[in-house]
Design a protein around this motif. Structure first.
Motif, mmCIF file in Angstrom:
data_model
loop_
_atom_site.group_PDB
_atom_site.id
_atom_site.type_symbol
_atom_site.label_atom_id
_atom_site.label_comp_id
_atom_site.label_asym_id
_atom_site.label_seq_id
_atom_site.Cartn_x
_atom_site.Cartn_y
_atom_site.Cartn_z
ATOM 1 N N LEU A 1 0.851 -1.185 0.000
ATOM 2 C CA LEU A 1 0.000 0.000 0.000
ATOM 3 C C LEU A 1 0.890 1.239 0.000
ATOM 4 O O LEU A 1 1.922 1.266 0.664
ATOM 5 C CB LEU A 1 -0.900 0.026 1.236
ATOM 6 C CG LEU A 1 -1.790 -1.203 1.456
ATOM 7 C CD1 LEU A 1 -2.532 -1.077 2.781
ATOM 8 C CD2 LEU A 1 -2.759 -1.367 0.312
ATOM 9 N N LYS A 2 0.488 2.262 -0.744
ATOM 10 C CA LYS A 2 1.267 3.490 -0.814
ATOM 11 C C LYS A 2 0.414 4.664 -0.343
ATOM 12 O O LYS A 2 -0.717 4.833 -0.787
ATOM 13 C CB LYS A 2 1.750 3.736 -2.247
ATOM 14 C CG LYS A 2 2.741 2.712 -2.712
ATOM 15 C CD LYS A 2 3.227 3.003 -4.120
ATOM 16 C CE LYS A 2 4.198 1.920 -4.557
ATOM 17 N NZ LYS A 2 4.758 2.210 -5.876
ATOM 18 N N PHE A 3 0.987 5.440 0.564
ATOM 19 C CA PHE A 3 0.309 6.605 1.119
ATOM 20 C C PHE A 3 1.216 7.815 1.021
ATOM 21 O O PHE A 3 2.357 7.780 1.483
ATOM 22 C CB PHE A 3 -0.061 6.374 2.595
ATOM 23 C CG PHE A 3 -1.065 5.283 2.798
ATOM 24 C CD1 PHE A 3 -2.412 5.558 2.699
ATOM 25 C CD2 PHE A 3 -0.661 3.990 3.082
ATOM 26 C CE1 PHE A 3 -3.352 4.546 2.891
ATOM 27 C CE2 PHE A 3 -1.592 2.981 3.268
ATOM 28 C CZ PHE A 3 -2.938 3.255 3.169
ATOM 29 N N LYS A 4 0.705 8.884 0.427
ATOM 30 C CA LYS A 4 1.445 10.141 0.336
ATOM 31 C C LYS A 4 1.112 10.969 1.573
ATOM 32 O O LYS A 4 -0.050 11.138 1.927
ATOM 33 C CB LYS A 4 1.074 10.903 -0.935
ATOM 34 C CG LYS A 4 1.878 12.175 -1.111
ATOM 35 C CD LYS A 4 1.554 12.840 -2.436
ATOM 36 C CE LYS A 4 2.404 14.099 -2.575
ATOM 37 N NZ LYS A 4 2.096 14.805 -3.809
ATOM 38 N N ILE A 5 2.133 11.500 2.227
ATOM 39 C CA ILE A 5 1.948 12.305 3.424
ATOM 40 C C ILE A 5 1.539 13.713 2.988
ATOM 41 O O ILE A 5 2.276 14.399 2.286
ATOM 42 C CB ILE A 5 3.247 12.375 4.266
ATOM 43 C CG1 ILE A 5 3.822 10.971 4.526
ATOM 44 C CG2 ILE A 5 3.007 13.153 5.558
ATOM 45 C CD1 ILE A 5 2.930 10.030 5.269
ATOM 46 N N LEU A 6 0.345 14.139 3.400
ATOM 47 C CA LEU A 6 -0.170 15.455 3.021
ATOM 48 C C LEU A 6 0.035 16.504 4.114
ATOM 49 O O LEU A 6 0.332 17.661 3.838
ATOM 50 C CB LEU A 6 -1.658 15.369 2.685
ATOM 51 C CG LEU A 6 -2.048 14.438 1.534
ATOM 52 C CD1 LEU A 6 -3.552 14.411 1.365
ATOM 53 C CD2 LEU A 6 -1.359 14.848 0.245
ATOM 54 N N LYS A 7 -0.161 16.092 5.377
ATOM 55 C CA LYS A 7 -0.095 17.057 6.478
ATOM 56 C C LYS A 7 0.274 16.328 7.765
ATOM 57 O O LYS A 7 -0.170 15.210 7.998
ATOM 58 C CB LYS A 7 -1.460 17.743 6.617
ATOM 59 C CG LYS A 7 -1.502 18.824 7.673
ATOM 60 C CD LYS A 7 -2.732 19.730 7.618
ATOM 61 C CE LYS A 7 -4.039 19.015 7.523
ATOM 62 N NZ LYS A 7 -5.211 19.878 7.720
ATOM 63 N N ILE A 8 1.083 17.000 8.597
ATOM 64 C CA ILE A 8 1.463 16.473 9.909
ATOM 65 C C ILE A 8 1.078 17.523 10.936
ATOM 66 O O ILE A 8 1.465 18.687 10.818
ATOM 67 C CB ILE A 8 2.982 16.197 9.985
ATOM 68 C CG1 ILE A 8 3.382 15.157 8.923
ATOM 69 C CG2 ILE A 8 3.365 15.734 11.385
ATOM 70 C CD1 ILE A 8 4.875 15.007 8.747
ATOM 71 N N GLU A 9 0.282 17.111 11.933
ATOM 72 C CA GLU A 9 -0.186 18.037 12.965
ATOM 73 C C GLU A 9 0.026 17.427 14.347
ATOM 74 O O GLU A 9 0.077 16.206 14.483
ATOM 75 C CB GLU A 9 -1.683 18.309 12.814
ATOM 76 C CG GLU A 9 -2.107 18.872 11.496
ATOM 77 C CD GLU A 9 -3.616 18.928 11.384
ATOM 78 O OE1 GLU A 9 -4.161 20.025 11.586
ATOM 79 O OE2 GLU A 9 -4.232 17.872 11.134
#
Length: 158
Positions: free
Chosen positions: A147-155
């Motif tokens: 599975l591939k997930f692009k990191i959009l935001k870190i909070e």
């Protein structure tokens, strides 16, 4: 090798409270076993056998929780980097294959709740995200494939 269990102080306190609750439940179960034993023939005493089984399950839960507490590492959130996926952060990701956006919070033992988007940092999913920065893609091995997930935001939500 003994693996440490990362958790926040709140998660640690939650597990400690659960141990205390289970120990009270264990005492009550022991009393019910004594009452059932007093009823006579144990071979055909369903209440006795049910309480013995319940006692075993409670003891196993207590043991499991005590093991987590013994291996606990309390994480100080103030010392963690804020520009990468780390314990305690809330990360918004995009599933590369489907384009779906999802949000997860990486938590420690005692705080996980998949339905609320709280995922164990020690899980394969959590480990696959750790150390990634905004714009990077995490590849996570799953039974259905990679599975591939692009990191959009870190909070860091409180």
């Amino acid at each position: 090798m003994i693996e440490s269990v990362p958790m926040t102080r709140a998660g640690y306190n939650k597990i400690k409270a659960e141990i205390e609750r289970l120990e009270v439940e264990m005492a009550a179960c022991t009393d019910r076993i004594a009452e059932a034993r007093a009823e006579g023939d144990l071979k055909e005493n369903a209440e006795y056998h049910a309480q013995r089984e319940n006692q075993g399950m409670i003891a196993a839960k207590i043991s499991q929780h005590k093991d987590k507490i013994a291996r606990a590492t309390i994480i100080d959130m103030a010392t963690l980097p804020k520009d990468e996926v780390v314990f305690g952060c809330t990360v918004t990701v995009e599933d590369v294959a489907y384009g779906d956006e999802e949000q997860f919070t990486l938590v420690g033992a005692g705080e996980d709740d998949v339905n609320a988007g709280k995922v164990l940092v020690t899980s394969p999913f959590g480990q696959g995200l750790i150390g990634k920065k905004v714009g990077e893609t995490a590849e996570i091995d799953a039974p259905a494939g990679k599975l591939k997930f692009k990191i959009l935001k870190i909070e860091f939500l409180d």
